[in-house]
Design a protein around this motif. Structure first.
Motif, short mmCIF file in Angstrom:
data_model
loop_
_atom_site.label_atom_id
_atom_site.label_comp_id
_atom_site.label_asym_id
_atom_site.label_seq_id
_atom_site.Cartn_x
_atom_site.Cartn_y
_atom_site.Cartn_z
N LEU B 131 0.82 -1.22 0.00
CA LEU B 131 0.00 0.00 0.00
C LEU B 131 0.86 1.27 0.00
CD1 LEU B 131 -3.23 0.70 1.70
CD2 LEU B 131 -1.33 2.06 2.54
N HIS B 132 0.54 2.16 -0.90
CA HIS B 132 1.29 3.42 -1.00
C HIS B 132 0.49 4.42 -1.83
CE1 HIS B 132 2.12 1.51 -4.85
NE2 HIS B 132 2.50 2.68 -5.32
N SER B 133 0.94 5.64 -1.79
CA SER B 133 0.48 6.65 -2.73
C SER B 133 1.76 7.23 -3.32
CB SER B 133 -0.31 7.74 -2.01
OG SER B 133 -0.34 8.90 -2.80
N ASP B 134 1.85 7.30 -4.63
CA ASP B 134 3.10 7.75 -5.25
C ASP B 134 3.47 9.18 -4.87
OD1 ASP B 134 1.91 5.53 -6.67
OD2 ASP B 134 3.54 5.73 -8.10
N VAL B 135 2.47 9.96 -4.50
CA VAL B 135 2.71 11.35 -4.11
C VAL B 135 3.57 11.40 -2.84
CG1 VAL B 135 1.57 13.53 -3.49
CG2 VAL B 135 0.54 12.03 -5.16
N TRP B 136 3.51 10.36 -2.02
CA TRP B 136 4.32 10.32 -0.80
C TRP B 136 5.80 10.21 -1.11
CZ3 TRP B 136 1.24 5.83 1.99
CH2 TRP B 136 -0.08 6.27 2.22
N SER B 137 6.12 9.77 -2.32
CA SER B 137 7.54 9.57 -2.63
C SER B 137 7.99 10.38 -3.85
CB SER B 137 7.83 8.08 -2.84
OG SER B 137 6.92 7.54 -3.78
N GLY B 138 7.40 11.54 -4.01
CA GLY B 138 7.96 12.47 -4.98
C GLY B 138 7.25 12.61 -6.31
N ASP B 139 6.14 11.90 -6.49
CA ASP B 139 5.39 12.12 -7.73
C ASP B 139 4.47 13.32 -7.56
OD1 ASP B 139 5.37 9.76 -9.99
OD2 ASP B 139 6.07 9.05 -8.05
N SER B 140 4.13 13.93 -8.67
CA SER B 140 3.21 15.06 -8.64
C SER B 140 1.78 14.55 -8.47
CB SER B 140 3.32 15.83 -9.95
OG SER B 140 2.20 16.66 -10.13
N LEU B 208 -4.37 8.32 -4.54
CA LEU B 208 -5.10 7.40 -3.66
C LEU B 208 -4.20 6.26 -3.24
CD1 LEU B 208 -8.41 7.14 -5.72
CD2 LEU B 208 -7.94 8.63 -3.76
N MET B 209 -4.41 5.75 -2.03
CA MET B 209 -3.63 4.60 -1.58
C MET B 209 -3.99 3.41 -2.46
SD MET B 209 -3.86 4.93 2.53
CE MET B 209 -4.43 6.51 3.16
N HIS B 210 -2.96 2.71 -2.90
CA HIS B 210 -3.17 1.54 -3.76
C HIS B 210 -1.98 0.61 -3.62
CE1 HIS B 210 -0.78 4.33 -6.17
NE2 HIS B 210 -0.30 3.26 -6.80
N GLY B 211 -2.03 -0.53 -4.26
CA GLY B 211 -0.90 -1.46 -4.19
C GLY B 211 -1.34 -2.87 -4.50
N ASN B 212 -0.52 -3.83 -4.05
CA ASN B 212 -0.92 -5.23 -4.21
C ASN B 212 -0.37 -6.05 -3.05
OD1 ASN B 212 1.78 -5.40 -4.84
ND2 ASN B 212 1.50 -6.46 -6.77
N ILE B 213 -0.82 -7.29 -2.98
CA ILE B 213 -0.28 -8.23 -2.00
C ILE B 213 0.16 -9.47 -2.77
CG2 ILE B 213 -1.68 -7.39 -0.04
CD1 ILE B 213 -3.50 -9.87 -0.53
N GLU B 214 0.62 -10.46 -2.06
CA GLU B 214 1.07 -11.70 -2.72
C GLU B 214 -0.05 -12.24 -3.62
OE1 GLU B 214 3.18 -14.59 -0.18
OE2 GLU B 214 1.84 -16.06 -1.10
N ASN B 215 0.32 -12.63 -4.82
CA ASN B 215 -0.64 -13.19 -5.77
C ASN B 215 -1.02 -14.61 -5.32
OD1 ASN B 215 -2.00 -14.21 -7.97
ND2 ASN B 215 -0.34 -13.87 -9.45
N LYS B 216 -2.24 -14.73 -4.81
CA LYS B 216 -2.68 -16.05 -4.30
C LYS B 216 -3.47 -16.83 -5.34
CE LYS B 216 -2.56 -14.45 0.42
NZ LYS B 216 -3.26 -13.53 1.32
N GLU B 217 -3.56 -16.29 -6.55
CA GLU B 217 -4.25 -17.01 -7.62
C GLU B 217 -3.26 -17.99 -8.26
OE1 GLU B 217 -7.28 -16.06 -7.13
OE2 GLU B 217 -6.58 -14.32 -6.02
N SER B 218 -3.72 -18.73 -9.26
CA SER B 218 -2.85 -19.79 -9.81
C SER B 218 -2.11 -19.37 -11.07
CB SER B 218 -3.69 -21.04 -10.09
OG SER B 218 -4.72 -20.68 -10.99
N SER B 219 -2.25 -18.13 -11.51
CA SER B 219 -1.55 -17.70 -12.73
C SER B 219 -0.83 -16.37 -12.51
CB SER B 219 -2.54 -17.60 -13.89
OG SER B 219 -3.62 -16.78 -13.53
N THR B 220 0.03 -16.05 -13.48
CA THR B 220 0.93 -14.88 -13.36
C THR B 220 0.30 -13.63 -13.96
OG1 THR B 220 2.87 -16.30 -13.49
CG2 THR B 220 3.20 -14.00 -14.06
#
Lengths: 135, 265
Positions: B131-140, B208-220
């Motif tokens: 979870l992150h927002s790119d604005v927190w790390s220097g994006d406009s 907006l806060m967004h992101g991902n977690i470990e892919n628990k599905e069976s495909s890439t």
């Protein structure tokens, strides 16, 4: 005999677009960039931290017959004043020297290429805003 | 918005409400071409590693069957460099979302110079974007992300996003928290997991806060992401020239830029 082969690096001792970047890192980027472009990198010249003075660039003008072109670290090392900037760029380009800008991956080979840099300067100057995130 | 037509209004209102907009890509041939190129580079890389693979249309979904997690970044960088070196790629990528990017962001634009590639293998926690927002790390805060999956994405194979309303609520609470894990635990029930089929694109605000977690599905998952912004909107650490490139400069901007006022020195 003068060795004309290779490109001179150009690093700055004063802030570049507001950020102080160690010269060793500027050189590292220039070296890496030269390698990726398959061009020979010769020694860098360091611009002094004199305001609105370009002693190193002027030296390169005098040594014009000793290199193929210049690899700048960034376009933001160029003179801030548009007219002065264009005079320098035109000088090197009319002498058939190619100008590389490592950070931005921009190459100037002809006079008409100057517009690429001028557009970026213009946008940069006209879209500045200083602020901090408030939480 | 005052002078919009009904379709533009609908898209913009939806984007303002949700913080994202999912659309069907009309230029399917161009999309398929990008996928074909990525598949080609994947196979090239596998060949270099002397790994034999039968070519089929699901190769990207099944890449985890051939690639070790320890080698994943090597594959990702290989494809990233190859595709971004192609002069046509940036233009092609923009064209896939152009209609909607223009409605949401504008038509005189700067585009990220190199499109990022993300590969999420099942059960791989080595290349997550928590979870992150790119604005927190220097994006406009004026940047629009165009996210393009090359496979169907759903649940944990996809990404999550927090709605503008919830984002505002929880962002204020951040000063009382000390880590991203704490923030994630607070918001995880409010997160929206985005479902997209191959052939769809996603535009979202990285404020907006967004992101991902470990892919628990069976495909890439294979997906690209690339940022766009109105050319004269404010920049932060990601600068015009080094990170962004002007892509649709209009003639009147060139004329204005070169105009000399009488009192100009």
């Amino acid at each position: 005999m003068i060795n004309k082969i290779g490109f001179r690096g150009y690093v700055s001792s004063s802030p570049i677009d507001g950020s102080v970047i160690p010269q060793s890192l500027q050189n590292l980027k220039i070296r890496d960039y030269a390698k990726s472009k398959n061009i020979t990198f010769k020694l860098s010249i360091t611009e002094y931290n004199f305001k609105k003075k370009y002693f190193a660039l002027n030296s390169l003008k005098k040594q014009i017959n000793t290199f193929e072109g210049i690899i700048f670290f960034s376009i933001y090392q160029l003179p801030i004043n548009k007219k002065i900037r264009i005079i320098y760029l035109k000088f090197f380009l009319t002498k058939n020297k190619h100008l590389y800008f490592a950070l931005e991956d921009i190459v100037l080979k002809k006079i008409k290429d100057i517009e690429d840099i001028e557009i970026i300067y213009f946008i940069s100057e006209n879209s500045k805003k200083n602020y901090k995130l408030k939480i | 918005m005052k002078f919009n037509n009904k379709i533009e209004n609908k898209i913009q209102n939806k984007f303002l409400k949700n913080g994202y907009y999912i659309f069907d890509i009309k230029k399917k041939k161009k999309l398929n071409y990008i996928k074909k190129e990525v598949t080609k580079y994947t196979l090239e890389w596998l060949q270099k590693k002397k790994i034999k693979v039968k070519l089929n249309s699901k190769i990207l979904d099944n890449v985890h069957k051939f690639v070790q997690i320890s080698e994943l970044n090597d594959l990702r960088i290989y494809i990233y460099n190859k595709i971004n070196q192609k002069k046509y790629f940036q233009k092609l990528y923009y064209e896939l979302g152009k209609e909607y990017i223009n409605i949401i962001c504008g038509n005189e634009l700067a585009m990220q110079k190199k499109c990022n590639l993300s590969i999420q293998l099942p059960k791989d926690n080595s290349s997550l974007l928590p979870l992150h927002s790119d604005v927190w790390s220097g994006d406009s805060e004026f940047e629009l992300v165009f996210w393009l999956p090359l496979v169907d994405v759903y649940r944990t194979k996809s990404m999550f996003i927090l709605s503008p309303k919830e984002n505002e609520k929880y962002f204020k609470k951040i000063k009382k928290l000390n880590s991203i894990d704490e923030v994630y635990n607070k918001v995880k029930k409010k997160l929206k997991w985005l479902k997209l089929d191959y052939g769809q694109g996603l535009l979202f605000t990285q404020n907006l806060m967004h992101g991902n977690i470990e892919n628990k599905e069976s495909s890439t998952r294979f997906s690209f992401n690339c940022r766009f912004k109105a050319i004269f909107s404010p920049y932060r650490d990601k600068k015009i020239g080094s990170f962004f490139n002007p892509i649709t400069i209009k003639p009147i901007t060139i004329i204005g830029m070169n105009y000399n006022f009488l009192d100009d020195k």
